[in-house]
Write a protein that holds these residues in place. Sequence first.
Motif, PDB file in Angstrom:
ATOM      1  N   UNK A   9     -14.136  74.117 -47.502  1.00  0.00           N
ATOM      2  CA  UNK A   9     -12.783  74.633 -47.307  1.00  0.00           C
ATOM      3  C   UNK A   9     -12.640  75.250 -45.916  1.00  0.00           C
ATOM      4  N   UNK A  10     -11.815  74.615 -45.092  1.00  0.00           N
ATOM      5  CA  UNK A  10     -11.486  75.175 -43.777  1.00  0.00           C
ATOM      6  C   UNK A  10     -10.588  76.386 -43.973  1.00  0.00           C
ATOM      7  N   UNK A  11      -9.567  76.243 -44.795  1.00  0.00           N
ATOM      8  CA  UNK A  11      -8.700  77.357 -45.184  1.00  0.00           C
ATOM      9  C   UNK A  11      -7.776  76.881 -46.300  1.00  0.00           C
ATOM     10  N   UNK A  12      -7.053  77.814 -46.889  1.00  0.00           N
ATOM     11  CA  UNK A  12      -6.018  77.506 -47.869  1.00  0.00           C
ATOM     12  C   UNK A  12      -4.724  78.154 -47.399  1.00  0.00           C
ATOM     13  N   UNK A  13      -3.632  77.390 -47.415  1.00  0.00           N
ATOM     14  CA  UNK A  13      -2.314  77.889 -47.017  1.00  0.00           C
ATOM     15  C   UNK A  13      -1.430  77.871 -48.251  1.00  0.00           C
ATOM     16  N   UNK A  14      -1.138  79.055 -48.781  1.00  0.00           N
ATOM     17  CA  UNK A  14      -0.386  79.198 -50.029  1.00  0.00           C
ATOM     18  C   UNK A  14       0.930  79.904 -49.718  1.00  0.00           C
ATOM     19  N   UNK A  15       1.998  79.132 -49.626  1.00  0.00           N
ATOM     20  CA  UNK A  15       3.301  79.659 -49.216  1.00  0.00           C
ATOM     21  C   UNK A  15       4.205  79.881 -50.417  1.00  0.00           C
ATOM     22  N   UNK A  16       5.114  80.843 -50.294  1.00  0.00           N
ATOM     23  CA  UNK A  16       6.073  81.089 -51.356  1.00  0.00           C
ATOM     24  C   UNK A  16       5.429  81.496 -52.649  1.00  0.00           C
ATOM     25  N   UNK A  17       4.491  82.424 -52.580  1.00  0.00           N
ATOM     26  CA  UNK A  17       3.742  82.839 -53.755  1.00  0.00           C
ATOM     27  C   UNK A  17       3.404  84.313 -53.647  1.00  0.00           C
ATOM     28  N   UNK A  18       2.712  84.834 -54.644  1.00  0.00           N
ATOM     29  CA  UNK A  18       2.329  86.257 -54.645  1.00  0.00           C
ATOM     30  C   UNK A  18       0.868  86.376 -55.072  1.00  0.00           C
ATOM     31  N   UNK A  48       7.375  99.177 -52.497  1.00  0.00           N
ATOM     32  CA  UNK A  48       6.511  98.572 -53.490  1.00  0.00           C
ATOM     33  C   UNK A  48       6.311  97.082 -53.326  1.00  0.00           C
ATOM     34  N   UNK A  49       6.895  96.498 -52.274  1.00  0.00           N
ATOM     35  CA  UNK A  49       6.756  95.067 -52.023  1.00  0.00           C
ATOM     36  C   UNK A  49       5.925  94.836 -50.767  1.00  0.00           C
ATOM     37  N   UNK A  50       5.231  93.707 -50.754  1.00  0.00           N
ATOM     38  CA  UNK A  50       4.465  93.258 -49.586  1.00  0.00           C
ATOM     39  C   UNK A  50       4.920  91.836 -49.285  1.00  0.00           C
ATOM     40  N   UNK A  51       5.443  91.623 -48.056  1.00  0.00           N
ATOM     41  CA  UNK A  51       6.055  90.325 -47.768  1.00  0.00           C
ATOM     42  C   UNK A  51       6.143  90.096 -46.260  1.00  0.00           C
ATOM     43  N   UNK A  52       6.500  88.865 -45.903  1.00  0.00           N
ATOM     44  CA  UNK A  52       6.684  88.491 -44.509  1.00  0.00           C
ATOM     45  C   UNK A  52       8.142  88.753 -44.133  1.00  0.00           C
ATOM     46  N   UNK A  53       8.344  89.718 -43.256  1.00  0.00           N
ATOM     47  CA  UNK A  53       9.684  90.120 -42.852  1.00  0.00           C
ATOM     48  C   UNK A  53      10.093  89.328 -41.609  1.00  0.00           C
ATOM     49  N   UNK A  59      14.722  90.541 -42.519  1.00  0.00           N
ATOM     50  CA  UNK A  59      14.624  91.993 -42.368  1.00  0.00           C
ATOM     51  C   UNK A  59      15.920  92.692 -42.765  1.00  0.00           C
ATOM     52  N   UNK A  60      17.023  91.947 -42.773  1.00  0.00           N
ATOM     53  CA  UNK A  60      18.315  92.515 -43.169  1.00  0.00           C
ATOM     54  C   UNK A  60      18.570  92.416 -44.677  1.00  0.00           C
ATOM     55  N   UNK A  61      17.742  91.649 -45.384  1.00  0.00           N
ATOM     56  CA  UNK A  61      17.905  91.494 -46.838  1.00  0.00           C
ATOM     57  C   UNK A  61      16.530  91.603 -47.486  1.00  0.00           C
ATOM     58  N   UNK A  62      16.000  92.816 -47.650  1.00  0.00           N
ATOM     59  CA  UNK A  62      14.670  92.981 -48.247  1.00  0.00           C
ATOM     60  C   UNK A  62      14.685  92.648 -49.732  1.00  0.00           C
ATOM     61  N   UNK A  63      13.522  92.436 -50.324  1.00  0.00           N
ATOM     62  CA  UNK A  63      13.483  92.110 -51.759  1.00  0.00           C
ATOM     63  C   UNK A  63      14.012  93.260 -52.607  1.00  0.00           C
ATOM     64  N   UNK A  64      14.965  92.976 -53.482  1.00  0.00           N
ATOM     65  CA  UNK A  64      15.487  94.013 -54.376  1.00  0.00           C
ATOM     66  C   UNK A  64      14.588  94.191 -55.591  1.00  0.00           C
ATOM     67  N   UNK A  65      14.850  95.211 -56.364  1.00  0.00           N
ATOM     68  CA  UNK A  65      14.138  95.404 -57.620  1.00  0.00           C
ATOM     69  C   UNK A  65      14.277  94.146 -58.471  1.00  0.00           C
ATOM     70  N   UNK A  66      13.168  93.699 -58.997  1.00  0.00           N
ATOM     71  CA  UNK A  66      13.194  92.495 -59.808  1.00  0.00           C
ATOM     72  C   UNK A  66      12.993  91.219 -59.027  1.00  0.00           C
ATOM     73  N   UNK A  67      12.728  91.327 -57.726  1.00  0.00           N
ATOM     74  CA  UNK A  67      12.478  90.134 -56.929  1.00  0.00           C
ATOM     75  C   UNK A  67      11.287  89.354 -57.483  1.00  0.00           C
ATOM     76  N   UNK A  68      11.353  88.042 -57.368  1.00  0.00           N
ATOM     77  CA  UNK A  68      10.286  87.187 -57.881  1.00  0.00           C
ATOM     78  C   UNK A  68       9.055  87.190 -56.983  1.00  0.00           C
ATOM     79  N   UNK A  69       9.216  87.642 -55.752  1.00  0.00           N
ATOM     80  CA  UNK A  69       8.123  87.576 -54.790  1.00  0.00           C
ATOM     81  C   UNK A  69       7.884  88.946 -54.169  1.00  0.00           C
TER      82      UNK A  69
END
Length: 390
Positions: free
Chosen positions: A202-211, A327-332, A246-256
């Motif tokens: 495994x050179x690397x794994x790229x897992x996008x749109x996930x948690x 409480x969220x960790x994400x790519x802004x 950055x103008x629309x952060x994940x709200x409570x109940x966000x899937x990601x």
Amino acid sequence: MSRKLLGALALSAAVTVSGFGAHAQTAAAKNDYSKPEAWLCWPGKAGDACAVDLSTTVIKADGSESIEPFKANPKAPIDCFYVYPTVSNDKGVLSDMHADAEELNVVKAQLARFGSKCRIFAPLYRQFTLTALRARMTGKPLDITGVNPATTYDDVLDSWNYYLAHENKGRGVVLIGHSQGSGLLTQLISKEIDGKPVQAKIVSAILMGTRLPLDKGKDTGLFKSMPLCRSASQTGCVIAYASFRDTIPPPTGSLFGKASGEQVAACSNPAALGGGKGPLHAYLSNGVQIADSGDRKIEWVKGKPNPTTPFVSVPGMLSATCVEKNGFSYLEVHVAGDPADPRTDDILGDVMAGGQVNAAWGLHLIDANLAMGNLVDIVGAETKAYLAKK
């Protein structure tokens, strides 16, 4: 629920085996992955879905344009193995093994550009369909009698095992997935790769749109011996993220942006793996999207006809950083539009519902497009590091 929102739901990492009833018993017949028609992308295959036009119009802030051609490298020294997100419009709970426009479009948007760095292998698999997801989300789930929910993962496992046995031949490999595809690769890594001899490939794994779950303060969690990538010279590591404006952060109940329990969702920034903010080298789809993002249209340069290339790049306009907020960790993602210049001041990619942005989904539709150039460059650098270690 609107058609726009349902189109976006097709890409959800929330599509899981448990969501369709674990009581189904009938085992599905195995696919024959020795047949080229069982693969979307396969080196040298007639009708290879990754052998497509990826030419790009590069639009600078002053409105000037240039054409960037693309050329795959059939002699690339490593491989890429990709699992696509939920895109199938087939009528049943599980898709068939025929590639329709939606499967062809998604590999064009998310995968084919890696062909400059790797040979590409992308299996068809019997995924949970958009049709089933629509039915489920509207409270009228499809009949799952005779459907084995393990079929989806089993197909990915079988295709992976076939690739390893017949095509790998000691080569390094990058695993690439988005949304449902990332979830399936997460299972594959956890069950078949992490801490096992095959991990050396495994050179690397790229897992996008996930948690992907991480232990707090650590670069490992669910995966015990495959940490987050912190530099492009690091190998055997994972890049995982979900993107929000950055103008629309994940709200409570966000899937990601959240993992369960005490763990946190992984975020590694393809624009700055070592941390901080970095410029995104995006390849944005010009017209055809991997899902419907609403009725909005984009004028790339004010007063000029839109380019005719399938992709557009907007250097200097987009940047990103990994953040932990509320409480969220994400790519802004920051969009630096300037009303004083002729180039567009915004991009498409939000999930829409009733003409409004559905904040819970962030920029899920374009997780891959946003950082495609960065990811391709990273794979190139990782390849050199991987080969130097062999």
